[in-house]
Design a protein around this motif. Structure first.
Motif, PDB file in Angstrom:
ATOM      1  N   GLU A 123     -17.524 104.835  56.408  1.00  0.00           N
ATOM      2  CA  GLU A 123     -17.232 103.804  55.172  1.00  0.00           C
ATOM      3  C   GLU A 123     -15.603 103.884  54.608  1.00  0.00           C
ATOM      4  O   GLU A 123     -14.934 104.940  54.194  1.00  0.00           O
ATOM      5  CB  GLU A 123     -18.460 103.457  53.953  1.00  0.00           C
ATOM      6  N   ALA A 124     -15.592 102.987  54.154  1.00  0.00           N
ATOM      7  CA  ALA A 124     -14.631 101.971  53.543  1.00  0.00           C
ATOM      8  C   ALA A 124     -14.121 102.524  52.434  1.00  0.00           C
ATOM      9  O   ALA A 124     -15.300 102.468  51.330  1.00  0.00           O
ATOM     10  CB  ALA A 124     -13.690 100.400  53.612  1.00  0.00           C
ATOM     11  N   LYS A 182     -13.187 102.304  48.280  1.00  0.00           N
ATOM     12  CA  LYS A 182     -12.606 100.984  48.264  1.00  0.00           C
ATOM     13  C   LYS A 182     -11.837 101.444  46.408  1.00  0.00           C
ATOM     14  O   LYS A 182     -12.372 102.828  46.219  1.00  0.00           O
ATOM     15  CB  LYS A 182     -13.679 100.119  47.680  1.00  0.00           C
ATOM     16  N   THR A 183     -11.276 100.376  45.927  1.00  0.00           N
ATOM     17  CA  THR A 183     -10.610 100.716  44.983  1.00  0.00           C
ATOM     18  C   THR A 183     -11.214 100.476  43.576  1.00  0.00           C
ATOM     19  O   THR A 183     -11.333  99.443  42.984  1.00  0.00           O
ATOM     20  CB  THR A 183      -9.118 100.729  45.117  1.00  0.00           C
ATOM     21  N   ILE A 184     -11.144 100.565  42.206  1.00  0.00           N
ATOM     22  CA  ILE A 184     -11.372 100.655  41.023  1.00  0.00           C
ATOM     23  C   ILE A 184     -10.499 100.540  40.471  1.00  0.00           C
ATOM     24  O   ILE A 184     -10.185 101.681  39.458  1.00  0.00           O
ATOM     25  CB  ILE A 184     -12.925 101.038  39.736  1.00  0.00           C
ATOM     26  N   VAL A 194     -20.865  97.597  40.475  1.00  0.00           N
ATOM     27  CA  VAL A 194     -20.847  97.858  41.799  1.00  0.00           C
ATOM     28  C   VAL A 194     -21.753  97.783  42.547  1.00  0.00           C
ATOM     29  O   VAL A 194     -22.573  98.527  42.459  1.00  0.00           O
ATOM     30  CB  VAL A 194     -19.542  98.689  42.197  1.00  0.00           C
ATOM     31  N   TYR A 235     -15.684 104.805  46.602  1.00  0.00           N
ATOM     32  CA  TYR A 235     -14.570 104.679  45.257  1.00  0.00           C
ATOM     33  C   TYR A 235     -12.997 105.549  44.841  1.00  0.00           C
ATOM     34  O   TYR A 235     -13.557 106.346  44.536  1.00  0.00           O
ATOM     35  CB  TYR A 235     -15.205 104.381  43.635  1.00  0.00           C
TER      36      TYR A 235
END
Length: 129
Positions: free
Chosen positions: A28-29, A31-33, A49, A54
């Motif tokens: 899975e990709a 993501k950035t928080i 989210v 993340y």
């Protein structure tokens, strides 16, 4: 005999290529928080989210001190470091005007709290749906 070997090589090639694509699809990709800290607080007072992986990107916007980041499942004692999700820690203390990131952290459905013990922020809620 050569024809049988050629067919086996082609079939093996398709099988290996299919497995490689399956593996890539399963990854899975990440993501950035992005979260910003100012004196005594995060500017983002709560987040929602989706479940997934993340990286937390923490910026220090003139908080007056070095900052960090702590993430804990809601309901656990946040003052006990054993309850902290260690992968969510920034990899280096965030100096004034700088940005640092955590390692990738897999978040499952549920609620978490985040805060900075260095900047003495309140605890904020991160909801994962």
């Amino acid at each position: 005999m050569n024809r049988v070997i050629a067919i086996l090589v082609v079939a093996l090639g398709f099988a290996l290529n299919g497995n490689a694509q399956d593996t890539m699809m399963k990854k899975e990709a990440v993501k950035t928080i992005a979260l910003e800290q100012t004196p005594g607080e995060f500017t983002q007072k709560g987040l929602t989210v989706s479940e997934g992986s993340y990286i937390f990107e923490i910026s220090n916007n003139h908080s007056g001190t070095d900052v960090g980041f702590v993430l804990v499942p809601k309901g656990k004692d946040a003052s006990n470091a054993e309850n902290h999700i260690k992968t969510a820690y920034v990899t280096a203390v965030v100096k004034e005007g700088n940005v640092e990131t955590s390692n990738a952290t897999k978040l499952s459905k549920g609620e978490y709290v985040y805060f900075c013990p260095l900047n003495k922020t309140p605890q904020y809620t991160l909801t994962v749906e």
